[in-house]
Write a protein that holds these residues in place. Structure first.
Motif, PDB file in Angstrom:
ATOM      1  N   GLY A 168       3.435   3.629   0.113  1.00 35.18           N
ATOM      2  CA  GLY A 168       3.163   4.942  -0.486  1.00 35.18           C
ATOM      3  C   GLY A 168       3.794   6.057   0.337  1.00 35.18           C
ATOM      4  N   ASP A 214      -0.265   0.484   6.581  1.00 36.84           N
ATOM      5  CA  ASP A 214      -0.095   1.471   7.668  1.00 36.84           C
ATOM      6  C   ASP A 214       1.026   1.078   8.637  1.00 36.84           C
ATOM      7  OD1 ASP A 214      -3.276   2.650   7.607  1.00 36.84           O
ATOM      8  OD2 ASP A 214      -2.880   0.603   6.947  1.00 36.84           O
ATOM      9  N   ARG A 232      -0.222  -4.908   6.690  1.00 37.71           N
ATOM     10  CA  ARG A 232      -1.062  -3.758   6.374  1.00 37.71           C
ATOM     11  C   ARG A 232      -0.141  -2.603   6.024  1.00 37.71           C
ATOM     12  NH1 ARG A 232      -6.191  -2.836   8.666  1.00 37.71           N
ATOM     13  NH2 ARG A 232      -6.047  -1.000   7.351  1.00 37.71           N
TER      14      ARG A 232
END
Ligand code: ATP
Ligand code: MG
Length: 283
Positions: free
Chosen positions: A70, A53, A51
């Motif tokens: 990102g 995150d 994931r």
């Protein structure tokens, strides 16, 4: 021999481009959607699919040496990592948006208002810097529907084309940060030879993407006018043609001024212009 680990997004907006970049670097690996880890057969590297995150913390803690994620996620998680390379994809902005029937027109009007976001850390810092005190409501997704549900007066969310905002009756109001995918590494990883090798490969792929290979024919009398328009990596190669007064010119030009250059070259006497993509540029 040491094996590096690189963490990339398992599925989502950055997955495809991350896989493509690594493949373009000549790395051979299987991209099974079901596996969490994939060994690279021709480089001492393993790919972890996570994931997005979780990627910054995995890299901070050294579980992965490298990661592609990102900038927004890195800023939000406030990790200590090294920024190694911007990657030119996954471009978006974190923006505050308000309902289009709203009277909010200046930032000060956000004082005391509720703003829904999945980026409370970045938004909190931004508002503090601007001296504004809003009620930040952290939610985990579908931020854009919260004003319509009466949960907030405004939102702060990622935007690329603005289509999602528009279809939810929202208009962008303030830019909080702009973001793109970046290569990050654990602190100090930039001193590792294998990491350096990978960075060089990535940079050669990125450079190639930004440029086109151009071959054209020109009469010798027009050669100076044409070469003046061509920077090349160093200088253009000029190759004689069977027809004595003519030569072929080979060079690379930046993608961004591609169309301008092509029309200027034609005016200067270039003919038979062939433009080709480049796979890698190793300086
Ligand atoms: P995961 O399941 O890995 O947690 P996610 O749903 O959190 O995925 P995505 O929506 O796949 O994340 O977005 C991944 C990243 O893509 C974002 O963090 C951001 O950097 C970038 N991005 C580019 N354009 C957009 C956009 N329009 N909306 C959201 N993210 C975008
Ligand atoms: Mg996520």
């Amino acid at each position: 021999m040491k094996t590096l680990k690189i963490a990339i997004q398992k599925s989502g907006r950055l997955n495809e481009k991350s896989v493509e970049l690594l493949k373009n670097c000549g790395l051979n690996f299987e991209n099974y959607k079901s596996s969490l880890i994939s060994p690279v057969s021709n480089f001492p590297l393993e790919i972890l699919f996570l994931r997005d995150d979780d990627i910054p913390e995995y890299v901070q803690d050294g579980i992965a040496d490298l990661g592609i994620v990102g900038e927004n996620v890195i800023q939000e998680t406030e990790v200590e990592v090294s920024y190694l390379q911007k990657l030119g994809f996954g471009k978006c902005s974190l923006k505050i948006a308000v309902p289009n029937n709203n009277t909010i027109t200046v930032l000060d009007q956000l004082n005391g208002k509720a703003i829904a976001t999945t980026y409370p850390v970045i938004l909190g810092k931004y508002l503090k810097e601007k001296g504004i005190s809003s009620d930040i409501r952290t939610i985990s997704g579908s931020v854009e529907i919260s004003p319509g549900l009466g949960l907030s007066d405004a939102i702060c969310d990622l935007v690329s084309t603005g289509g999602t905002l528009k279809s939810n009756g929202l208009i962008p109001f303030a830019d909080v940060m702009s973001s793109e995918a970046v290569l990050i590494g654990s602190k100090g990883s930039e001193n590792d030879d294998l990491v350096q090798e990978l960075i060089q490969r990535i940079q050669s792929v990125l450079r190639a993407k930004e440029t086109k290979y151009v071959v054209l024919n020109v009469e010798r009398k027009n050669l100076d006018a044409v070469t003046a328009l061509l920077p090349g990596v160093k200088s253009p190669s000029v190759v004689p043609l069977a027809e004595v007064d003519w030569v072929a010119v080979h060079t690379v030009i930046p993608e961004r001024d591609f169309w301008d250059r092509i029309s200027q070259l034609k005016q200067a006497g270039a003919q038979g212009i062939v433009v080709m993509p480049i796979e890698k540029i190793i300086l």
